[in-house]
Design a protein around this motif. Structure first.
Motif, PDB file in Angstrom:
ATOM      1  N   UNK A  86     -15.667  30.878 -28.445  1.00  0.00           N
ATOM      2  CA  UNK A  86     -16.211  30.355 -29.707  1.00  0.00           C
ATOM      3  C   UNK A  86     -15.386  29.182 -30.227  1.00  0.00           C
ATOM      4  N   UNK A  87     -15.939  28.468 -31.181  1.00  0.00           N
ATOM      5  CA  UNK A  87     -15.255  27.319 -31.780  1.00  0.00           C
ATOM      6  C   UNK A  87     -14.580  27.747 -33.079  1.00  0.00           C
ATOM      7  N   UNK A  88     -13.317  27.379 -33.221  1.00  0.00           N
ATOM      8  CA  UNK A  88     -12.551  27.686 -34.427  1.00  0.00           C
ATOM      9  C   UNK A  88     -12.163  26.376 -35.093  1.00  0.00           C
ATOM     10  N   UNK A  89     -12.529  26.226 -36.359  1.00  0.00           N
ATOM     11  CA  UNK A  89     -12.124  25.053 -37.130  1.00  0.00           C
ATOM     12  C   UNK A  89     -10.861  25.404 -37.906  1.00  0.00           C
ATOM     13  N   UNK A  90      -9.823  24.584 -37.732  1.00  0.00           N
ATOM     14  CA  UNK A  90      -8.536  24.841 -38.367  1.00  0.00           C
ATOM     15  C   UNK A  90      -8.353  23.884 -39.544  1.00  0.00           C
ATOM     16  N   UNK A  91      -8.136  24.466 -40.723  1.00  0.00           N
ATOM     17  CA  UNK A  91      -7.796  23.694 -41.919  1.00  0.00           C
ATOM     18  C   UNK A  91      -6.298  23.857 -42.134  1.00  0.00           C
ATOM     19  N   UNK A  92      -5.559  22.743 -42.088  1.00  0.00           N
ATOM     20  CA  UNK A  92      -4.101  22.866 -42.024  1.00  0.00           C
ATOM     21  C   UNK A  92      -3.438  21.621 -42.598  1.00  0.00           C
ATOM     22  N   UNK A  93      -2.147  21.454 -42.323  1.00  0.00           N
ATOM     23  CA  UNK A  93      -1.385  20.306 -42.781  1.00  0.00           C
ATOM     24  C   UNK A  93       0.102  20.577 -42.756  1.00  0.00           C
ATOM     25  N   UNK A  94       0.884  19.507 -42.778  1.00  0.00           N
ATOM     26  CA  UNK A  94       2.334  19.647 -42.850  1.00  0.00           C
ATOM     27  C   UNK A  94       2.974  20.302 -41.652  1.00  0.00           C
ATOM     28  N   UNK A  95       2.312  20.235 -40.479  1.00  0.00           N
ATOM     29  CA  UNK A  95       2.854  20.849 -39.271  1.00  0.00           C
ATOM     30  C   UNK A  95       2.462  22.296 -39.078  1.00  0.00           C
ATOM     31  N   UNK A  96       1.792  22.904 -40.073  1.00  0.00           N
ATOM     32  CA  UNK A  96       1.428  24.320 -39.967  1.00  0.00           C
ATOM     33  C   UNK A  96       0.295  24.550 -38.976  1.00  0.00           C
TER      34      UNK A  96
END
Length: 414
Positions: A267-277
């Protein structure tokens, strides 16, 4: 001064490199030449400077360069290569003085005027203090300024630059390009420079030429040339075109490198992130055979660079600005195509709060959302305590909160 290129073509043996190139440039214009590797950018400069002998015409103020001697042409055209390897231990002043060669007779020594021109060239490039230094002792940026000064000592009306900043750090790049731009405007010379960096080309060029397979694909002002459609056609990538927050020129943000779709079957996973996390999350998901998308990220964020290195679709944003409606829409479009959304524990402020709102959109479309909360929400909330309220609403809508990435992955795999 007018440079006119008409029906220019050039081939190496049986391989055609340039085909039917036609354009013109006037005094005081900075023309940027762009295109993928092998599109003919450097060959074009060599044809203009008469290093190569193309078919077609190169006219300077209406006069064809064919039939003119190399010395005559060198009085009109200065050339700055990517790199300059100097085999002998010349000083800076000696190298710059070499630019006067086209103006001197065979056995003629340097005149007072020649030294005046050299002095002016060194002042324009701010290298007077280096005059007695050995060239091979200089930094990359200093060397490039010396080579530009040598070209200026020719008193050219046209200055050609072949990726003049390619091996320099960002501060030196800006220093060199600011120098050349000022020369273009103040000395009213024609500048034609090859660029690989689309944003540097946009920032410094009055007009642009986009080459593809030896032909002009697009020509004109940066707004006309730097479009999503042109970039997609030439570079096979997606890009959002925005306005630079300081100088209002087009700013290109590449955001889609969709090369993993055929390899990954999960499946496709969309990652919401930032700052290296997001980097460890993207790697873990890819290692487990999942397709991954990502956004919205500041293009200077290490997570954005990781997404590009992993060659996954990612939405980028101009540094130090709020997420725009265009980027937010592109992000939501990726979310709608995903099967799961994972939100890492990244710092949230007014600039990226729309990323948290986008997680709510995912829930509206019945896409499961998992929020990683390995640290206190208060430690990364820069929204004047709004983040806690946003998380509360997401929890009410069905978002799952976990303590670590491994638990988030279990929710996707089960």
């Amino acid at each position: 001064m007018l440079l006119k290129i008409a029906d220019l073509s050039f081939s190496y043996q049986s391989s055609k490199i340039l085909d039917d190139i036609t354009f013109e440039v006037k005094s005081g214009v900075f023309l940027g030449v762009m295109g993928p590797n092998g599109s003919g950018k450097t060959t074009l400069l060599r044809c203009i400077s008469n290093v190569l002998s193309p078919r077609g015409t190169v006219l300077i103020n209406g006069r064809d360069t064919k039939g003119q001697s190399k010395k005559e042409i060198a009085k009109k055209i200065g050339f700055v290569p990517q790199t300059s390897n100097i085999d002998f231990e010349f000083t800076v002043s000696e190298l710059v003085l070499m630019g006067r060669t086209p103006h001197m007779g065979r056995f003629k020594s340097e005149s007072t005027y020649d030294f005046e021109i050299v002095d002016k060239a060194m002042k324009l490039t701010n290298i007077q203090h280096l005059s007695e230094r050995a060239f091979d002792e200089l930094s990359g940026g200093e060397k490039q300024r010396v080579i530009i000064a040598r070209a200026l000592a020719q008193e050219p009306k046209i200055l050609l630059l072949d990726e003049p900043t390619v091996h320099l750090d960002i501060s030196c790049q800006l220093e060199i390009l600011n120098l050349v731009k000022n020369l273009c405007e103040q000395e009213r010379i024609i500048v034609i420079s090859v660029f690989h960096d689309l944003n540097l080309a946009s920032q410094y060029s009055n007009k642009l030429i986009l080459l593809n397979r030896g032909r002009i694909f697009s020509e004109g002002f940066p707004d006309k040339v730097l479009t999503s459609e042109n970039i997609r056609s030439i570079y096979q990538i997606e890009a959002i075109i925005k306005r630079h927050p300081i100088n209002n020129v087009p700013y290109v943000i590449p955001f889609l490198y969709a090369k993993n779709d055929k390899k990954m079957k999960g499946p496709t996973v969309h990652v919401i992130c930032g700052g290296g996390s997001g980097t460890p999350a993207m790697k873990l998901l890819l290692d487990n055979g999942l397709k991954v998308t990502c956004g919205v990220l500041d293009v200077l964020d290490s997570d954005f660079e990781a997404a590009r290195n992993f060659k996954i679709p990612v939405v980028g944003e101009i540094p130090f600005s709020q997420i725009t409606n265009e980027s937010n829409k592109a992000n939501i479009d990726l979310i709608k195509k995903a099967d799961f959304v994972i939100v890492t524990d990244f710092p949230v402020g007014p600039g990226n709060l729309k990323n948290i709102e986008a997680a709510g959109v995912a829930l509206d479309f019945n896409i499961p959302v998992t929020i990683i909360e390995s640290s206190s929400v208060y430690q990364r909330d820069f929204t004047q305590r709004n983040l806690e309220e946003y998380f509360k609403r997401l929890k009410e809508k069905g978002a799952i909160f976990v303590k670590n990435l491994e638990n988030a992955l279990k929710g996707v795999l089960t």
